[in-house]
Design an enzyme around this catalytic site. Structure first.
Site, short mmCIF file in Angstrom:
data_model
loop_
_atom_site.label_atom_id
_atom_site.label_comp_id
_atom_site.label_asym_id
_atom_site.label_seq_id
_atom_site.Cartn_x
_atom_site.Cartn_y
_atom_site.Cartn_z
N HIS A 1 -4.21 -4.37 -2.57
CA HIS A 1 -4.56 -4.05 -1.17
C HIS A 1 -4.72 -2.55 -0.96
O HIS A 1 -4.73 -2.06 0.17
CB HIS A 1 -3.51 -4.62 -0.21
CG HIS A 1 -3.47 -6.11 -0.21
ND1 HIS A 1 -2.38 -6.83 0.20
CD2 HIS A 1 -4.38 -7.03 -0.60
CE1 HIS A 1 -2.63 -8.12 0.06
NE2 HIS A 1 -3.83 -8.27 -0.42
N GLY B 1 9.49 -10.70 -3.26
CA GLY B 1 9.32 -10.18 -1.91
C GLY B 1 7.98 -10.47 -1.26
O GLY B 1 7.44 -9.64 -0.55
N PRO C 1 15.16 -13.43 -0.59
CA PRO C 1 16.37 -13.89 0.10
C PRO C 1 16.12 -15.15 0.94
O PRO C 1 17.06 -15.81 1.37
CB PRO C 1 16.75 -12.72 0.99
CG PRO C 1 15.61 -11.79 1.01
CD PRO C 1 14.70 -12.14 -0.12
N VAL D 1 0.84 -1.21 0.00
CA VAL D 1 0.00 0.00 0.00
C VAL D 1 0.87 1.25 0.00
O VAL D 1 0.36 2.35 0.16
CB VAL D 1 -0.92 0.00 1.25
CG1 VAL D 1 -1.84 -1.21 1.25
CG2 VAL D 1 -0.11 0.10 2.55
N CYS E 1 -22.03 9.33 -5.09
CA CYS E 1 -23.14 8.42 -4.78
C CYS E 1 -23.61 8.52 -3.32
O CYS E 1 -24.54 7.83 -2.92
CB CYS E 1 -22.71 6.98 -5.07
SG CYS E 1 -21.59 6.31 -3.82
N CYS F 1 -14.53 5.39 -1.96
CA CYS F 1 -15.94 5.25 -1.58
C CYS F 1 -16.28 3.76 -1.59
O CYS F 1 -16.01 3.07 -2.59
CB CYS F 1 -16.83 5.98 -2.59
SG CYS F 1 -18.56 5.55 -2.42
N1 APR Z 1 13.97 -8.45 -1.12
C1 APR Z 1 13.01 -9.38 -1.48
N2 APR Z 1 12.27 -10.09 -0.58
C2 APR Z 1 12.52 -9.87 0.73
C3 APR Z 1 13.50 -8.94 1.18
C4 APR Z 1 14.25 -8.21 0.18
N3 APR Z 1 15.18 -7.32 0.51
N4 APR Z 1 13.50 -8.95 2.55
C5 APR Z 1 12.55 -9.86 2.93
N5 APR Z 1 11.97 -10.42 1.85
C6 APR Z 1 10.89 -11.43 1.78
C7 APR Z 1 10.74 -12.30 3.02
O1 APR Z 1 11.60 -13.42 2.97
C8 APR Z 1 9.27 -12.72 2.95
O2 APR Z 1 9.12 -13.94 2.22
O3 APR Z 1 9.67 -10.75 1.67
C9 APR Z 1 8.61 -11.58 2.17
C10 APR Z 1 7.68 -10.69 2.98
O4 APR Z 1 6.58 -11.47 3.37
P1 APR Z 1 5.39 -10.81 4.23
O5 APR Z 1 5.95 -9.99 5.30
O6 APR Z 1 4.47 -11.92 4.57
O7 APR Z 1 4.71 -9.79 3.20
P2 APR Z 1 3.64 -10.05 2.05
O8 APR Z 1 3.82 -11.39 1.43
O9 APR Z 1 3.66 -8.89 1.16
O10 APR Z 1 2.26 -10.06 2.90
C11 APR Z 1 1.07 -10.16 2.19
O11 APR Z 1 -0.20 -9.79 4.18
O12 APR Z 1 -0.47 -8.77 6.15
C12 APR Z 1 -0.88 -8.75 4.87
O13 APR Z 1 -1.83 -6.94 3.70
C13 APR Z 1 -0.61 -7.45 4.16
O14 APR Z 1 -0.03 -7.14 1.82
C14 APR Z 1 0.27 -7.87 2.98
C15 APR Z 1 -0.02 -9.34 2.85
#
Ligand code: APR
Length: 274
Positions: A140, A211, A238, A124, A174, A148
């Site tokens: 998200h 990521g 990573p 976001v 609306c 709205c």
């Molecule tokens: N580059 C790439 N990936 C990375 C890095 C980096 N420098 N550092 C960490 N990561 C990876 C982690 O290993 C992990 O697998 O990014 C991932 C982050 O995972 P989450 O924290 O679970 O985030 P995300 O998958 O985006 O979560 C999904 O969950 O809580 C909700 O709405 C929120 O959009 C979010 C959704």
């Protein structure tokens, strides 16, 4: 976990993996990118899960966030306008300061090269928009926008007057209730964005997944959809994720350094082919 500005060494086996990934992208008919919180870690925004994650630190928020908003939108707005100190205020301060990193810039460049037909982000943080990505689907929502919940119309900051004496604000079109654009737990994904995601995924034969822990649906379903139709999935992370065992290629490194190199190789490949 790579911190902002920390150099990352790409070793020979990762370099070979990146070359194979570049080849997959160059030979694909339609590439779609899917990004998560990990891509913005190098911009100083913590992830949600794993080491240093917001939920790891503060615990997952209640899964009925949206129902709570609907039960008393006035109170939710009062909280938004004068928030009590919590993970949410800490996150908003970080979001306000964050700037796109090399990973965001690389994905915007991939689009300009004509090798990324859509970018679906779970973030976001507005950083893909700031990096210049055009065909962006913020599944998200975006923390800088209001929306709205009646007609899904969105408002940029300052576009809609919010009167603290008359909450919640209403849609001038609306009359529907307006909330922040970010999708709360328990809230349906806005239909226009969801439709855009399904259309992009339906046409994709290669997905670049960067990521994300690939644990939150519907976004986490998209890579499996591409695999089911015989397409390829390239993961950049990573650490191992739920998706790793099924990925066509899993590149073990930070988004910034890996994407920068991957897109440079795609650009070179395009030039050779030109
Ligand atoms: N580059 C790439 N990936 C990375 C890095 C980096 N420098 N550092 C960490 N990561 C990876 C982690 O290993 C992990 O697998 O990014 C991932 C982050 O995972 P989450 O924290 O679970 O985030 P995300 O998958 O985006 O979560 C999904 O969950 O809580 C909700 O709405 C929120 O959009 C979010 C959704």
């Amino acid at each position: 976990m790579t911190q902002p500005g920390e150099p990352f060494e790409i070793d020979a086996s990762l370099a070979a993996g990146i070359s194979r990934a570049a080849d997959l992208v160059l030979r694909a008919g339609s590439v779609v990118a899917l990004t998560g919180a990990g891509l913005s870690v190098e911009s100083g925004i913590p992830p949600f899960r794993g080491p240093g994650g917001l939920w790891t630190k503060y615990g997952e928020p209640p899964l009925d966030g949206y129902q709570r908003f609907l039960s008393d939108p006035r109170a939710a707005w009062q909280e938004r306008l004068s928030p009590r100190q919590s993970w949410a205020t800490a996150l908003h301060e970080t979001l306000g300061r964050a700037r796109p990193n090399a990973g965001h810039a690389a994905l915007a460049r991939l689009e300009r090269l004509g090798c990324c037909d859509a970018l679906i982000t779970q973030n976001v943080d507005d950083l893909h928009r700031q990096a210049g990505t055009q065909r962006l689907l913020e599944i998200h929502g975006n923390h800088r926008l209001l929306r709205c919940i009646g007609c899904t119309r969105r408002f940029a900051a300052g576009e809609l007057a919010v009167d603290p004496e008359d909450l919640p604000p209403r849609c001038p079109g609306c009359g529907g209730i307006v909330k922040d654009d970010t999708v709360h737990f328990g809230e349906p994904i806005p239909p226009d964005v969801l439709r855009g995601c399904f259309e992009a995924v339906e046409n994709a034969d290669c997905m670049l997944v960067v990521g994300t822990s690939a644990t939150v649906f519907p976004a986490a379903e998209f890579p499996y959809e591409v695999l089911r139709r015989g397409g390829s999935v390239i993961e950049v992370n990573p650490h191992e994720s739920e998706l790793t065992p099924l990925s066509t290629l899993s590149l073990r490194g930070p988004g910034g350094a890996v994407l920068e190199r991957l897109v440079a190789e795609v650009a070179a490949g395009r030039e050779r082919a030109a």
